[in-house]
Design a protein around this motif. Sequence first.
Motif, short mmCIF file in Angstrom:
data_model
loop_
_atom_site.label_atom_id
_atom_site.label_comp_id
_atom_site.label_asym_id
_atom_site.label_seq_id
_atom_site.Cartn_x
_atom_site.Cartn_y
_atom_site.Cartn_z
N VAL A 105 12.05 3.14 -15.36
CA VAL A 105 11.38 3.41 -13.69
C VAL A 105 11.70 2.30 -13.03
CG1 VAL A 105 9.78 4.08 -12.35
CG2 VAL A 105 10.45 5.67 -14.68
N VAL A 106 11.97 1.95 -11.54
CA VAL A 106 11.88 1.05 -11.12
C VAL A 106 12.02 1.28 -9.86
CG1 VAL A 106 14.45 0.46 -10.77
CG2 VAL A 106 13.48 -1.67 -10.29
N LYS A 107 10.50 0.50 -9.14
CA LYS A 107 10.10 0.93 -8.13
C LYS A 107 10.47 -0.30 -7.09
CE LYS A 107 5.60 3.32 -10.07
NZ LYS A 107 4.63 3.36 -10.21
N ILE A 108 11.73 0.37 -6.41
CA ILE A 108 12.61 -1.14 -5.61
C ILE A 108 11.63 -2.10 -4.82
CG2 ILE A 108 13.22 0.23 -4.07
CD1 ILE A 108 14.87 -2.10 -6.62
N GLY A 109 10.66 -1.35 -4.06
CA GLY A 109 10.69 -2.30 -2.37
C GLY A 109 9.07 -2.32 -3.48
N GLU A 110 8.27 -2.48 -4.43
CA GLU A 110 7.76 -3.42 -4.76
C GLU A 110 7.91 -4.83 -5.27
OE1 GLU A 110 5.49 -1.25 -7.90
OE2 GLU A 110 4.93 0.21 -6.40
N LEU A 111 9.63 -5.08 -5.32
CA LEU A 111 10.28 -6.00 -5.91
C LEU A 111 10.37 -7.01 -4.83
CD1 LEU A 111 11.46 -4.63 -8.89
CD2 LEU A 111 9.86 -5.89 -9.19
N LEU A 112 10.60 -6.24 -3.04
CA LEU A 112 11.41 -6.77 -2.70
C LEU A 112 10.21 -8.15 -1.24
CD1 LEU A 112 13.82 -4.10 -1.63
CD2 LEU A 112 14.40 -6.27 -2.97
N ASP A 113 9.63 -8.62 -1.54
CA ASP A 113 8.52 -9.18 -0.95
C ASP A 113 7.70 -8.23 -0.22
OD1 ASP A 113 6.81 -11.23 0.16
OD2 ASP A 113 8.69 -12.23 1.81
N PRO A 114 7.16 -7.03 -0.27
CA PRO A 114 6.49 -5.81 0.76
C PRO A 114 5.45 -6.29 1.61
CG PRO A 114 5.02 -5.55 -1.45
CD PRO A 114 6.41 -6.89 -1.82
N GLN A 115 5.51 -6.52 3.30
CA GLN A 115 4.34 -6.96 3.46
C GLN A 115 3.43 -6.12 3.93
OE1 GLN A 115 5.09 -10.09 4.59
NE2 GLN A 115 6.89 -10.29 2.90
N PRO A 116 2.45 -5.73 4.77
CA PRO A 116 1.16 -5.31 4.94
C PRO A 116 1.87 -4.56 6.61
CG PRO A 116 0.79 -7.56 5.31
CD PRO A 116 2.14 -7.48 5.03
N GLY A 129 -2.86 -1.45 4.90
CA GLY A 129 -1.80 -1.68 3.47
C GLY A 129 -0.44 -2.17 3.65
N LEU A 130 0.37 -2.11 2.62
CA LEU A 130 1.92 -2.60 2.48
C LEU A 130 2.59 -1.43 3.00
CD1 LEU A 130 2.17 -4.55 -1.05
CD2 LEU A 130 1.24 -5.74 1.19
N ASP A 131 4.18 -2.43 3.71
CA ASP A 131 4.63 -1.15 3.77
C ASP A 131 5.70 -0.84 3.37
OD1 ASP A 131 6.68 0.20 5.89
OD2 ASP A 131 6.59 -1.90 7.46
N PRO A 132 6.21 0.44 2.86
CA PRO A 132 6.94 1.10 1.79
C PRO A 132 8.14 0.81 2.41
CG PRO A 132 5.91 2.76 3.19
CD PRO A 132 4.98 1.72 3.49
N HIS A 133 8.58 0.60 4.31
CA HIS A 133 10.35 0.52 4.44
C HIS A 133 11.29 -0.47 4.31
CE1 HIS A 133 7.34 3.69 6.66
NE2 HIS A 133 8.21 4.91 6.25
N VAL A 134 10.96 -0.60 2.90
CA VAL A 134 11.30 -2.05 3.00
C VAL A 134 13.18 -2.28 3.35
CG1 VAL A 134 10.05 -2.82 1.46
CG2 VAL A 134 12.30 -1.39 0.83
N TRP A 135 13.51 -0.71 2.95
CA TRP A 135 15.57 0.11 3.84
C TRP A 135 15.46 -1.08 5.36
CZ3 TRP A 135 11.96 3.50 2.98
CH2 TRP A 135 11.05 4.13 3.17
N MET A 136 14.74 -0.92 5.84
CA MET A 136 14.78 -0.81 7.09
C MET A 136 15.37 -2.67 7.34
SD MET A 136 14.11 2.23 8.36
CE MET A 136 14.55 1.16 10.64
N ASP A 137 15.31 -3.51 6.37
CA ASP A 137 15.69 -4.87 7.01
C ASP A 137 16.64 -4.95 5.40
OD1 ASP A 137 16.57 -7.64 6.12
OD2 ASP A 137 14.43 -8.51 4.81
#
Length: 228
Positions: A105-116, A129-137
């Motif tokens: 399993v790879v939780k991709i958002g946790e590997l992409l420098d997540p931000q608050p 907490g941390l924003d999971p919407h990493v695909w918006m970048d």
Amino acid sequence: MKKLIALAAALAVVGSACSTPEETDDRPLIIATTTILGDIVASSTGEMVRVEVLMPVGADPHEFSPSARQAARLRDAALVVANGLGLEEGLLDVIEAAEDDGVAVVKIGELLDPQPFVVGFDGEDNGHGLDPHVWMDPVRVADAVVLIADRLNSVAGVDVSPSAAAYRTQVLEMHDEIAGLIGGVPPEDRRMVTNHFSYGYYADRYGLTLLGTVIPAATTGSETSAAD
């Protein structure tokens, strides 16, 4: 003898007709949790793997719960691609169970420098907490393509680097186009109000000020007010 040959041929046809596509397709199975991740995986792997998506189009990832069949299907995957960071709340147990059974399993958002999360006025951190919407970048998506390709190679021995590189180039070209469009807007006018606070990464990448959101919470199940 001719009758025996004909019978054998008929049985072969019946047997092939009864086989499902999954039974005859020996490519590694990659399961993505969301349609967005499924599109990223499919676009970056070409025809070298099978890609299945757990959530149907339009499903709310914060509220989706898998069926028993879907939960069992995870154990057939060579790799499960999840977002993580609390996005797939209803999938946490089944993903952890599959991982405990040895599924990669790879939780991709946790590997992409997540931000608050940033949803308050003028970039205020609201403490969610941390924003999971990493695909918006798009730049983070380009990084995700490399991470998925590398993980797929390590767990399944499948080299998708040519198709991954081609898709990564497309994503970065889109990033350049967006940056050029927003660059034409005076800095003092680069302000946003959105329906849900999923645009923090987008705003940060392109120098936008996120004034606020209509749905003032991390989950889409929250209610808004007339003031919002």
